[in-house]
Scaffold this active site. Structure first.
Site, PDB file in Angstrom:
ATOM      1  N   CYS A 108       0.847  -1.192   0.000  1.00 14.16           N
ATOM      2  CA  CYS A 108       0.000   0.000   0.000  1.00 14.16           C
ATOM      3  C   CYS A 108       0.884   1.244   0.000  1.00 14.16           C
ATOM      4  CB  CYS A 108      -0.894   0.000   1.238  1.00 14.16           C
ATOM      5  SG  CYS A 108      -1.822   1.535   1.460  1.00 14.16           S
ATOM      6  N   GLU A 138       2.899  -5.930   8.609  1.00 16.13           N
ATOM      7  CA  GLU A 138       3.289  -4.545   8.337  1.00 16.13           C
ATOM      8  C   GLU A 138       4.435  -4.110   9.243  1.00 16.13           C
ATOM      9  OE1 GLU A 138       1.618  -0.037   8.797  1.00 16.13           O
ATOM     10  OE2 GLU A 138       0.129  -1.577   8.271  1.00 16.13           O
ATOM     11  N   THR A 177      -0.053   1.504  10.281  1.00 11.07           N
ATOM     12  CA  THR A 177      -1.139   2.290   9.685  1.00 11.07           C
ATOM     13  C   THR A 177      -2.518   1.905  10.182  1.00 11.07           C
ATOM     14  OG1 THR A 177      -1.381   0.782   7.798  1.00 11.07           O
ATOM     15  CG2 THR A 177       0.177   2.615   7.548  1.00 11.07           C
ATOM     16  N   CYS A 207      -3.473   5.486   8.602  1.00  9.82           N
ATOM     17  CA  CYS A 207      -3.989   5.863   7.285  1.00  9.82           C
ATOM     18  C   CYS A 207      -5.418   6.405   7.374  1.00  9.82           C
ATOM     19  CB  CYS A 207      -3.899   4.684   6.323  1.00  9.82           C
ATOM     20  SG  CYS A 207      -5.239   3.497   6.443  1.00  9.82           S
TER      21      CYS A 207
END
Length: 334
Positions: A108, A138, A177, A207
């Site tokens: 992403c 992540e 995020t 995010c």
């Protein structure tokens, strides 16, 4: 299933935004487009997104999911391998290059932005604090952007209280995020209290999609007898929505992958139901769950919309001239 004649009334508060974010949509499109351009099989390292429905749908189209690159057989090394939306350590593309593999990175763009922010901190001589959950892909990917010993993971306020850096005046932080906005604010506040010279990233790491979905749940949850979040048990942003719903006033909150998982005896008598979906959950499953409640309740749906999303992320250059039809994505869009 035959509709009951005397179904109890139910108000369903359907959150918006919900479900797929731009990063997840892009990652799925990359796999579908790669299958169209290069043919099956297309290999995917790790789950492209945390959702079994999506993974199984892509497997049916010819994608093969592997945990490590050494699982790709020699006779298929000319086929592309896609890196998941969660991001990967630098060692993974290096490994791919050493094996002469052609890879497509579906990380992403907002996760990539966090990578760049962390690397900037380190380049400027700051030790990097990563706020996130240990073991999440992540987090593994972000920590893997930096030399060993230059990044420390902090998960909770208690971790922030106990953390002892070598140089308290040269610290910078970034975050995973998909965290809870409220929980993360507490961790950052504690770190700022202890280390006044702590440097924040140039932009918020959590995010927009995570924030938007949490805000919608906060608005819809008060007064709900039950709140259902559609998502996978290994989806960080989905699990955070369950927590947010409870804190915002829902009596109960459940994480559900499919309608078949719902224990109707446990649901009991409810009058108001909230529904949202994590960023990797397709709308077709939301529809499936609403229909399951309509079969048992005289349900009316009210929209609880707190934001509009129109973000769109371009796919890899190698795939931009491949036509993606509605039929290509019908299985996931419903």
């Amino acid at each position: 299933m035959t509709l009951q004649t005397n179904r109890p009334p139910l108000t369903i508060r359907l959150c918006g935004p919900r479900g797929f974010c731009a990063g997840v949509d892009r990652a799925i499109q990359i796999v579908v487009l790669a299958l169209k351009r290069y043919g099956a099989p297309v290999y995917v390292r790790h789950e492209i997104v945390h959702n079994r429905y999506v993974v199984e749908g892509l497997e049916a189209k010819g994608a093969i999911f592997v945990e490590e690159l050494n699982e790709i057989p020699a006779e298929h090394r000319q086929q592309p391998v896609v890196f998941s939306a969660h991001g990967v350590p630098k060692s993974v593309p290096e490994d791919a290059a050493s094996r002469n593999l052609f890879y497509l990175d579906a990380t992403c763009p907002l996760v990539s932005k966090v990578h760049k922010q962390a690397m900037r901190h380190q380049r400027l001589g700051r030790h990097v604090i990563l706020i996130g959950h240990a073991g999440h892909p992540e987090v593994i990917g972000t920590m893997g952007q930096l030399p060993e010993g230059t990044v420390s993971l902090v998960e909770t306020v208690e971790d922030a209280e106990a953390y002892q850096p070598v140089d308290p005046d040269n610290l910078g932080f970034v975050t995973q995020t998909t965290l809870s906005v409220d929980d993360t604010a507490g961790v950052i506040a504690k770190l700022n209290e202890r280390f006044p010279n702590l440097t924040a990233p140039s932009a918020d790491s959590i995010c927009y999609a995570t924030t938007n979905r949490q805000e919608a749940v906060k608005a819809a949850a008060p007064g709900c007898d039950l709140f259902i979040v559609v998502g996978a048990p290994n989806s960080s942003n989905s699990k955070r929505l369950v927590e947010v719903a409870l804190r915002a006033g829902a009596t109960r909150s459940l994480l559900v992958q499919r309608a078949a998982e719902i224990d109707w005896a446990e649901i009991g008598e409810i009058g108001t139901l909230g529904i949202s979906a994590g960023a990797s959950a397709p709308e077709v499953i939301v529809d499936e769950i609403i229909e399951a409640f309509r079969e048992r309740f005289d349900a009316k749906v009210e929209l609880a919309i707190t934001a509009e999303e129109n973000e769109h992320f371009l796919v890899n250059r190698e795939l931009r001239d491949v036509e993606l039809t509605r039929e290509d994505m019908a299985w996931v869009n419903g």
